[in-house]
Design an enzyme around this catalytic site. Structure first.
Site, short mmCIF file in Angstrom:
data_model
loop_
_atom_site.label_atom_id
_atom_site.label_comp_id
_atom_site.label_asym_id
_atom_site.label_seq_id
_atom_site.Cartn_x
_atom_site.Cartn_y
_atom_site.Cartn_z
N THR A 121 44.53 43.56 27.77
CA THR A 121 44.79 42.13 27.87
C THR A 121 43.62 41.31 27.37
O THR A 121 42.45 41.75 27.45
CB THR A 121 45.06 41.77 29.35
N TYR A 146 41.91 41.18 38.09
CA TYR A 146 42.87 41.71 37.12
C TYR A 146 42.16 42.11 35.82
O TYR A 146 42.26 43.26 35.36
CB TYR A 146 43.97 40.68 36.83
N1 UFG Z 1 50.62 26.43 32.46
C1 UFG Z 1 51.03 25.18 32.86
N2 UFG Z 1 52.01 25.08 33.79
C2 UFG Z 1 52.61 26.16 34.34
C3 UFG Z 1 52.21 27.45 33.92
C4 UFG Z 1 51.19 27.55 32.97
O1 UFG Z 1 50.50 24.17 32.40
O2 UFG Z 1 53.49 26.00 35.20
C5 UFG Z 1 49.57 26.56 31.46
C6 UFG Z 1 48.36 27.33 31.97
O3 UFG Z 1 47.46 26.46 32.60
C7 UFG Z 1 47.81 27.94 30.69
C8 UFG Z 1 49.05 28.15 29.83
O4 UFG Z 1 50.07 27.33 30.39
O5 UFG Z 1 47.00 27.02 30.06
C9 UFG Z 1 49.53 29.56 29.82
O6 UFG Z 1 49.63 30.01 31.16
P1 UFG Z 1 50.37 31.36 31.55
O7 UFG Z 1 50.35 31.44 33.05
O8 UFG Z 1 51.68 31.44 30.87
O9 UFG Z 1 49.46 32.50 30.92
P2 UFG Z 1 47.89 32.76 31.07
O10 UFG Z 1 47.25 32.34 29.78
O11 UFG Z 1 47.33 32.17 32.29
O12 UFG Z 1 47.81 34.33 31.31
C10 UFG Z 1 48.42 35.28 30.48
C11 UFG Z 1 48.79 36.49 31.31
C12 UFG Z 1 47.56 37.17 31.81
C13 UFG Z 1 46.64 37.47 30.68
C14 UFG Z 1 46.35 36.24 29.87
C15 UFG Z 1 45.54 36.61 28.68
O13 UFG Z 1 49.58 36.11 32.41
O14 UFG Z 1 47.96 38.37 32.45
O15 UFG Z 1 47.56 35.65 29.45
O16 UFG Z 1 45.57 35.63 27.72
F1 UFG Z 1 45.48 37.95 31.15
#
Ligand code: UFG
Length: 327
Positions: A121, A146
Site C-alpha cells: 500500500t 496499518y
Molecule cells: N474523504 C472525504 N470524505 C469521506 C471519505 C474520504 O473527504 O467521507 C477524503 C479523505 O479525506 C481523503 C480522500 O477522500 O482525502 C480519500 O479517502 P479514502 O478514505 O477513500 O482513502 P485513503 O486515501 O484515506 O486511504 C486509502 C486506503 C488505505 C491506503 C491509502 C493509500 O483506504 O488503506 O489509500 O493511499 F493506505
C-alpha cells in the site's frame, strides 16, 4: 501465459475477488483461501476451489498445499486494512498482517512453493513531505499501525527472498476503487469509509450526504488529492507480475497508480455526471496526507503495465454496481 495454478489468499475480499475473476478469464486454475472475516463467500467465483482457513493456521495451510499439489504461486490479499481500526487494535493488525505473512511464507517454502505476489500500500510512505509523485525508493515512514504492518511484512518477504530464495513482487497500491465489468463484484462492506463508494451512495440516495474532510489543504481547490486506480488495472498488473516471476524475471517492488491526482471535489464532479452528489464540508480527518500520487514509471518499464481506466470509468463502474447489484 496460461495454465498457472494460483492460490489466492484473501480471495473473498474486494481486490482478491476481482483477481480471481481475472485469473479465471485468463485460463488459470484458482484456489481461494479466506477466513471470511470480512470477505464474502458469494463473491468467490464458482469456478474457483474454496478453502476456509486463517493464514495464521499453519496446519490448515500445510494441508491445503498437500491437498492441492502443483501450486505455482501465491497471491496475498488477506490483510486487514482499515486505518482507524489499526490504531485501536494494533495487535490484531500485527497478528494478521505480519504474523499471517510469516506463517504463509513458512508453509509455502515447506511445500516447495517459492513465488509470492504481495499486496502492499501507499500507506508505507506515511505523510510525505514530497509534493511530486512518489517513487519506490522514497522514504518509508508509515504513520499508523496499518502502514507499519504492511512495511514490516514487506521487510519479512524481502528477508525471506535473500535467505530462502523466495521470489516476490511487492505491489504498492494507491487508492483502489471501481468494480468489475460484469457488475457482479465491487467494494461492498457493512461499514464503508472510502470516498468513492460513499460519494456514489450519496448520489444514489442510498446514504447520507458526503462529508468533505477539509477544504483548507495546500492543494489547488483546498481538498485532498489521491491517485485513484481501477481495481481491474490492479489485477492486470498482478497477472503481469506473476508472469514476470514465473519467467524468472526476478523479485521486484512496484508502485501501482496512474501518475495523476484527483481532488475530492473532482471526484464529486465525476460522480455528478451520473447523478448529483450532495455534500457538506467538515474538518480535516486525522492522519490524511494532503496529496498521495504514484510515480509508476517502474511498473511501466519493467512489466509494460499501463493503467487504461480513467476516473470516469472508476466512478461509473462503482455507481452502476451500487445501483443495480449491491445488497
Ligand atoms: N474523504 C472525504 N470524505 C469521506 C471519505 C474520504 O473527504 O467521507 C477524503 C479523505 O479525506 C481523503 C480522500 O477522500 O482525502 C480519500 O479517502 P479514502 O478514505 O477513500 O482513502 P485513503 O486515501 O484515506 O486511504 C486509502 C486506503 C488505505 C491506503 C491509502 C493509500 O483506504 O488503506 O489509500 O493511499 F493506505
Amino acid at each position: 501465459m496460461t495454465g498457472m495454478k494460483v492460490l489466492v489468499v484473501g480471495g473473498a475480499g474486494y481486490i482478491g475477488s476481482h483477481m480471481v475473476y481475472d485469473l479465471l478469464r485468463a485460463n488459470h486454475e484458482v484456489i481461494v483461501a479466506d477466513n471470511l472475516s470480512t470477505g464474502r463467500r458469494s463473491d468467490v467465483h464458482p469456478d474457483a476451489a474454496f478453502v476456509q482457513l486463517d493464514i495464521r493456521d499453519r496446519a490448515a495451510l500445510d494441508k491445503l498445499f498437500a491437498t492441492h499439489p502443483g501450486i505455482d504461486l501465491v497471491m496475498h490479499f488477506a490483510a486487514k486494512l482499515i486505518v482507524p481500526e489499526s490504531v485501536q487494535h494494533p495487535l490484531t493488525y500485527y497478528s494478521n498482517n505480519v504474523d499471517g505473512v510469516r506463517v504463509l511464507v513458512e508453509s509455502m517454502l515447506a511445500a516447495g512453493v517459492n513465488t509470492l505476489v504481495f499486496s502492499s500500500t501507499a500507506a508505507v510512505y506515511g505523510e510525505p513531505t514530497l509534493t511530486r509523485p512518489l517513487r519506490e525508493d522514497d522514504p518509508l515512514a508509515p504513520i499508523n499501525p496499518y502502514g507499519a504492518t504492511k512495511r514490516a511484512a514487506e521487510e519479512l518477504i524481502a528477508a525471506a527472498g535473500a535467505a530462502h530464495g523466495l521470489n516476490y513482487a511487492i505491489l504498492r497500491y494507491f487508492n483502489a476503487a471501481g468494480a468489475d465489468s460484469s457488475g457482479d463484484l465491487g467494494l461492498n462492506k457493512p461499514h464503508l469509509t472510502h470516498l468513492i463508494p460513499l460519494a456514489t451512495r450519496a448520489a444514489l440516495g442510498m446514504g447520507p450526504a458526503l462529508t468533505v474532510y477539509g477544504t483548507d489543504w495546500p492543494t489547488p481547490d483546498g481538498t485532498c488529492i489521491r491517485d485513484y486506480i481501477h481495481v481491474s488495472d490492479l489485477t492486470a498488473a498482478h497477472l503481469l507480475a506473476a508472469e514476470h516471476l514465473m519467467d524468472a524475471g526476478g523479485s521486484l517492488t512496484l508502485n501501482l497508480g496512474t501518475n495523476t491526482g484527483s481532488s475530492v471535489l473532482q471526484v464529486i464532479d465525476a460522480v455528478g455526471t451520473y447523478s448529483p452528489c450532495p455534500y457538506v464540508t467538515g474538518p480535516r480527518r486525522a492522519g490524511d496526507p494532503a496529496q498521495l500520487v504514484a510515480d509508476s514509471t517502474r511498473a511501466r518499464s519493467v512489466l509494460g503495465w499501463e493503467p487504461v481506466r480513467s476516473l470516469d470509468d472508476i466512478v461509473r463502474s462503482d455507481f452502476y454496481y451500487r445501483k443495480y447489484h449491491s445488497a
